[in-house]
Design an enzyme around this catalytic site. Structure first.
Site, short mmCIF file in Angstrom:
data_model
loop_
_atom_site.label_atom_id
_atom_site.label_comp_id
_atom_site.label_asym_id
_atom_site.label_seq_id
_atom_site.Cartn_x
_atom_site.Cartn_y
_atom_site.Cartn_z
N GLU A 115 10.28 9.25 -4.59
CA GLU A 115 9.20 9.18 -5.59
C GLU A 115 9.63 8.22 -6.70
O GLU A 115 10.71 8.38 -7.27
CB GLU A 115 8.90 10.57 -6.15
CG GLU A 115 7.99 10.61 -7.35
CD GLU A 115 6.65 9.97 -7.10
OE1 GLU A 115 6.25 9.10 -7.91
OE2 GLU A 115 5.98 10.33 -6.10
N ASP A 142 11.55 3.27 -5.84
CA ASP A 142 10.41 2.68 -5.15
C ASP A 142 10.61 2.85 -3.65
O ASP A 142 11.71 2.64 -3.12
CB ASP A 142 10.31 1.21 -5.52
CG ASP A 142 9.18 0.51 -4.80
OD1 ASP A 142 9.39 0.07 -3.65
OD2 ASP A 142 8.08 0.41 -5.38
N ASP A 163 2.94 8.57 2.01
CA ASP A 163 1.91 9.30 1.25
C ASP A 163 1.97 8.91 -0.22
O ASP A 163 1.83 9.76 -1.10
CB ASP A 163 2.11 10.81 1.44
CG ASP A 163 0.92 11.62 0.93
OD1 ASP A 163 -0.19 11.05 0.85
OD2 ASP A 163 1.10 12.80 0.62
#
Length: 297
Positions: A115, A142, A163
């Site tokens: 994340e 990233d 996602d």
């Protein structure tokens, strides 16, 4: 007269709009973050300016039971796997729902959550019960940088889940041919890559053509309840209908407590071997041509 007044009170109470209560709000380096409670539902939001704002939700009285249809559709990935996944990579945390569910299903599997926003990880831990231990970890990075570095380290994953959203759409550098080629290198020989995207996006044809160019034939998983589609791409031949049916029957009882009807989901799977629903000359998304964040969906 008293009966009429009582009736009016009841009608007015029923017609009152239910208002979500904001229990947390902050501006991170990347986005606006809100956590809202509405009766039994708790939701994470990234962007209050658009109508499609919920990134993750849970039922407070039953966190195990999944809320979003797209999250349930992601479990179609298990139908194209020959065995239970041992190493899982999730790009984009949200509230950590997928990670938590997978840890319950496969407690011995290693799950790595990537994340970019440390504030999202903090909120997931505090408000959504995001669980971490020696086998479930989170990395602040990233997603593309993580994948590049993982390839250099010769890391391999049985299941990669894409996602990541920035509040408007999938970050454009996570949609390109070059990125998908990098991600494909991380898959084990029988590994699966699952991407959460949209069936009504202006980028639909471009995304389809790009995935096909990198992986060959893939499965689309979607239903009429929402605009999400899940792309399932593999490193080998796609399983046939008989294999998928057998795997769904074997998984059915295991997945029911999570509000997943895996047998029903099989009816929402289509293969590009049977239908390629994009024009032959569709332009691929590349690092030089990737207008994802400029298009509406």
């Amino acid at each position: 007269m008293n009966k009429i007044l009582c009736l009016l009170v009841v009608i007015s109470t029923i017609s009152l709009p239910s208002i979500a209560k904001v229990i947390h709000q902050e501006r991170s380096l990347y986005r606006n973050i809100l956590v809202e409670d509405k009766f039994n539902l708790r939701c994470l939001k990234f962007n209050v300016k658009t109508s499609k704002t919920n990134q993750s939700c849970l039922y407070k009285n039953d966190p195990q039971r999944l809320v979003f249809n797209y999250t349930k559709l992601l479990f179609s990935s298990l139908l194209v796997m020959e065995k239970a996944p041992e190493n899982i990579l999730i790009i984009g945390l949200g509230g950590g729902t997928m990670s938590n569910t997978l840890h319950q299903l496969y407690p011995s599997a290693r799950i790595t959550n990537v994340e970019i926003d440390p504030a999202v990880i903090k909120v997931a831990r505090q408000y959504f019960g995001f669980f971490e231990n020696e086998r479930v970890t989170s990395k602040v990075q990233d997603g593309r940088i993580f994948i590049k570095r993982a390839a250099l380290k010769k890391k391999r994953y049985d299941w990669i889940i894409l996602d990541a959203f920035n509040g408007d759409y999938i970050p454009e550098h996570l949609l390109t041919r070059e990125f998908l080629q990098e991600a494909k290198q991380l898959l084990t020989p029988d590994g699966v890559l699952s991407a959460n995207t949209f069936s009504i996006s202006e980028l639909y044809n471009h995304e389809s053509a790009t995935y096909y160019q990198v992986f060959g034939d893939f499965f689309n998983v979607r239903n009429s309840k929402n605009s999400n589609r899940i792309i399932l791409a593999v490193n080998q031949e796609l399983p046939d209908g008989k294999q998928i049916t057998e795997r769904a029957q074997a998984l059915n009882q295991t997945l029911k407590p999570y509000n997943i009807n895996i047998i029903d989901i099989t009816t929402n799977m289509t293969s590009t071997m049977d239908e390629k629903d994009w024009p032959t000359q569709t332009k691929l998304l590349t690092d030089q041509y990737s207008p994802a964040n400029l298009l509406n969906y």
